[in-house]
Motif scaffolding. Structure first.
Motif, PDB file in Angstrom:
ATOM      1  N   PRO B  51       0.834  -1.199   0.000  1.00 53.13           N
ATOM      2  CA  PRO B  51       0.000   0.000   0.000  1.00 53.13           C
ATOM      3  C   PRO B  51       0.873   1.256   0.000  1.00 53.13           C
ATOM      4  CG  PRO B  51      -0.046  -1.061   2.161  1.00 53.13           C
ATOM      5  CD  PRO B  51       0.751  -1.951   1.264  1.00 53.13           C
ATOM      6  N   ALA B  52       0.288   2.374  -0.401  1.00 57.02           N
ATOM      7  CA  ALA B  52       1.023   3.644  -0.351  1.00 57.02           C
ATOM      8  C   ALA B  52       1.296   4.013   1.099  1.00 57.02           C
ATOM      9  CB  ALA B  52       0.191   4.731  -1.023  1.00 57.02           C
ATOM     10  N   LEU B  53       2.374   4.747   1.295  1.00 57.91           N
ATOM     11  CA  LEU B  53       2.743   5.171   2.643  1.00 57.91           C
ATOM     12  C   LEU B  53       1.777   6.254   3.123  1.00 57.91           C
ATOM     13  CD1 LEU B  53       5.298   4.599   4.550  1.00 57.91           C
ATOM     14  CD2 LEU B  53       6.040   6.883   3.814  1.00 57.91           C
ATOM     15  N   GLY B  54       1.085   5.995   4.240  1.00 55.31           N
ATOM     16  CA  GLY B  54       0.192   7.002   4.811  1.00 55.31           C
ATOM     17  C   GLY B  54       0.930   7.895   5.795  1.00 55.31           C
ATOM     18  N   ARG B  55       0.201   8.871   6.333  1.00 52.91           N
ATOM     19  CA  ARG B  55       0.846   9.824   7.243  1.00 52.91           C
ATOM     20  C   ARG B  55       1.348   9.138   8.511  1.00 52.91           C
ATOM     21  NH1 ARG B  55      -2.913  14.373   8.843  1.00 52.91           N
ATOM     22  NH2 ARG B  55      -4.468  12.723   8.726  1.00 52.91           N
ATOM     23  N   GLY B 101       5.855   8.025   7.483  1.00 52.21           N
ATOM     24  CA  GLY B 101       4.855   9.021   7.130  1.00 52.21           C
ATOM     25  C   GLY B 101       5.095  10.331   7.873  1.00 52.21           C
ATOM     26  N   SER B 102       4.433  11.379   7.408  1.00 50.53           N
ATOM     27  CA  SER B 102       4.718  12.721   7.911  1.00 50.53           C
ATOM     28  C   SER B 102       4.397  12.890   9.389  1.00 50.53           C
ATOM     29  CB  SER B 102       3.919  13.746   7.094  1.00 50.53           C
ATOM     30  OG  SER B 102       2.532  13.434   7.169  1.00 50.53           O
ATOM     31  N   GLU B 103       3.476  12.087   9.923  1.00 52.80           N
ATOM     32  CA  GLU B 103       3.068  12.237  11.320  1.00 52.80           C
ATOM     33  C   GLU B 103       3.803  11.287  12.266  1.00 52.80           C
ATOM     34  OE1 GLU B 103       0.580  14.339  12.420  1.00 52.80           O
ATOM     35  OE2 GLU B 103       0.346  15.190  10.407  1.00 52.80           O
ATOM     36  N   ALA B 131       2.804   2.803  12.222  1.00 50.47           N
ATOM     37  CA  ALA B 131       3.920   2.956  13.162  1.00 50.47           C
ATOM     38  C   ALA B 131       3.588   2.279  14.494  1.00 50.47           C
ATOM     39  CB  ALA B 131       4.232   4.435  13.387  1.00 50.47           C
ATOM     40  N   GLY B 132       2.314   2.302  14.873  1.00 45.93           N
ATOM     41  CA  GLY B 132       1.886   1.695  16.137  1.00 45.93           C
ATOM     42  C   GLY B 132       1.964   0.184  16.156  1.00 45.93           C
ATOM     43  N   ASP B 133       2.195  -0.420  14.976  1.00 46.50           N
ATOM     44  CA  ASP B 133       2.359  -1.876  14.931  1.00 46.50           C
ATOM     45  C   ASP B 133       3.767  -2.300  15.343  1.00 46.50           C
ATOM     46  OD1 ASP B 133      -0.188  -1.982  13.890  1.00 46.50           O
ATOM     47  OD2 ASP B 133       0.469  -2.208  11.800  1.00 46.50           O
TER      48      ASP B 133
END
Lengths: 359, 359
Positions: B51-55, B101-103, B131-133
């Motif tokens: 998948p595309a990289l999300g924030r 991601g940016s966030e 990131a939380g994974d």
């Protein structure tokens, strides 16, 4: 295995075979044994001298004392706590205080009292003991209730309070539901608004027993055989899945209790009537997060004997449940003290009601 | 039994049989299965789009991933958590963050990270995930240590901390002591000053294994057969009687652990390698007051995933033990990713060391 030795005589055995002979004022009649044996012929009625009343002691006239399975195991030498010889049988019962030492404030003549610890030697007409060995019970409760309240109803009370927080509407499943503890579980749970699923062995008058247990407050009564044939949801019906299981049978029956628990549930074992071990699959522990505990009233009482407040609270509460009609005294056969041999023999046969010696 | 369905693909399977064909930039190679099977032929290397990289997401280049018994049980369909198909195998491993991601503030490119939850699908060259994974691990620890730290050493750590307070000098007994968890138990216990009695199966090179476990800090190493022949005091020697038992075998071996515990002790079951239930006599529960629990790392992590602080503390502490030399990475066979079939087959044979895929 702990094997503690107890001095249960609280006096000196004077002679064997009391018969009809009148007793001395400072003596009592007691059921004494001097060796372990499986035929129960080791138990004889004897005259036993009583110690003088000390400042902290109490003279107790025994009124009624049950014969419990644990007493018989003590006679046989198979219980984890064994007496020193000569020993007086019996661990439970109620007496009337007839005299107290000068320093005793907790009890007065006329009070009813029960010994709290295992090993008192309750099969006797009188005892002289420390006031701290006894707990006050109300005189306006039934004699049979008072004589049998200290072990079985208290076991039921503790198991319903100490392992899992039980909110009204929660479900408890138990096997051996017709045992003295099982009947107390049904009634105390009902008083708490807690539902019970009660597993019994199949028997000729199964429907009568179901009716009797339902009249005490049981929600479901099911035989082990029915449970194996039914889907769990048909046993549980509209109840919540049990969060607590109480097991006094072991073997297959313990497995039925275990497998019916909800994930995260707890099973407490307090007996092993089937004399077969529990078979616990690893998955139940790992993936269903079931916890297994044991419960032994004797040990609980000893753990709480330093500060007696928890013991007093428990006995007061259970007596209160009985006085309020929430807890019936068990169906007992009352047997005159001198017919103890008949009562002992009956206790070794299965499907017999509890026998209580009346002094 | 809980049976959760997991989405482990974190992308879309593009084609079967990747072979030597070059991959697209936004795709990875993954070991995919589309049905359960006992022969492991269900697993194929496939190209999978990412998948595309999300924030809030992270692109992770996997570096190393072990093949654990639980992974194989998932392939077979016998694990209590099963994936949705198509599924990527593997639940543990370490990767390097290549893009965030940016966030995302918890991870930066170049960091090493491990997935904390079961079902990540770690047998792949890359993943895009939240990131939380992921949990950060230090880059200056060994690659094999980082790849294998999240399940077995953490299981050992929790079982030594969560059930019984262990003071220095206390004793823990465990079976399956040569397992990855068992080896971690020996080493973490030694770092705590806690003694270990280590039960192993008899085997040809038993003395070499004993020496190896002793070098990790084991105090006693004993085979199941020896334990049955010896008096308990000869096994325990000058150690305290164990207050905690750890059981990953079940059956007779679990019984040996149970019967060696001191009164009031606790046995924690985290595996059932013998595929035989524990046999628990009622007396052990009632008169010896033994408690039985289960432990499942996956469930513990999920129970603690709301506030990640306990998870972070655990992984940080265990990584610290490894960096300080108290905890060795397990002996592993390193296998290039494309030779996964050989590694999978080896894992199904007994007495094989752990195989780790190197991406």
């Amino acid at each position: 295995m702990r094997r503690a030795l107890l001095n249960t005589t609280r006096g000196t055995a004077l002679s064997v075979g009391l018969g009809e002979r009148s007793r001395q004022l400072n003596s009592c009649a007691a059921l004494v044994y001097r060796r372990h044996g499986h035929d129960l012929d080791t138990v004889r009625m004897e005259e036993m001298s009583l110690p003088a009343l000390g400042r902290h002691s109490v003279r107790l006239k025994m009124l009624a004392s049950p014969i419990n399975p644990a007493d018989v195991n003590m006679l046989k030498g198979t219980y984890p706590i064994l007496p020193m010889f000569p020993a007086v049988g019996g661990n439970e019962g109620v007496g009337e205080v007839v005299e107290v030492g000068s320093e005793v404030t907790s009890l007065r003549p006329g009070d009813w009292a029960i010994p709290w610890d295992t090993g008192f030697g309750t099969w006797r007409t009188e005892a002289v003991c420390e006031a701290g060995d006894l707990l006050l019970v109300p005189r306006d409760m039934s004699l049979l209730g008072a004589a049998t309240i200290g072990v079985n109803p208290c076991t039921a009370y503790r198991m319903l309070h100490d392992f899992v927080p039980l909110k009204p509407g929660a479900t408890v499943i138990q096997n051996g539901a017709n045992s003295a503890v099982g009947q107390a579980v049904i009634q105390i749970a009902a008083a708490l608004g807690v539902k019970t699923i009660n597993v019994i062995r199949d028997r000729p008058h199964r429907r009568e027993l179901e009716k009797e247990l339902m009249s005490m407050g049981a929600d479901v009564v099911v035989t082990e055989e029915e449970m194996q044939g039914l889907r769990l949801e048909n046993v549980i019906q509209d109840l919540q899945r049990p969060v607590l299981g109480l097991n006094c049978v072991g073997g297959l029956s313990g497995g039925l209790v275990l497998s019916s628990l909800r994930d995260g549930g707890t099973m407490v074992t307090y007996g092993g009537m089937a004399k077969k071990p529990l078979h616990i699959p690893a998955k139940a522990l790992i993936f269903r997060n079931i916890t297994l505990h044991g419960f032994w009233m004797t040990q609980w009482k000893r753990n709480n004997s330093q500060d007696m407040s928890r013991l007093v609270t428990m006995v007061t509460t259970v007596c209160g449940l009985m006085k309020a009609g929430h807890l019936r005294p068990p169906h007992c056969a009352q047997v005159p003290f001198h017919q103890y041999r008949r009562a002992l023999q009956a206790t070794t046969q299965s499907h017999q009601r509890k026998h209580v010696l009346i002094m």
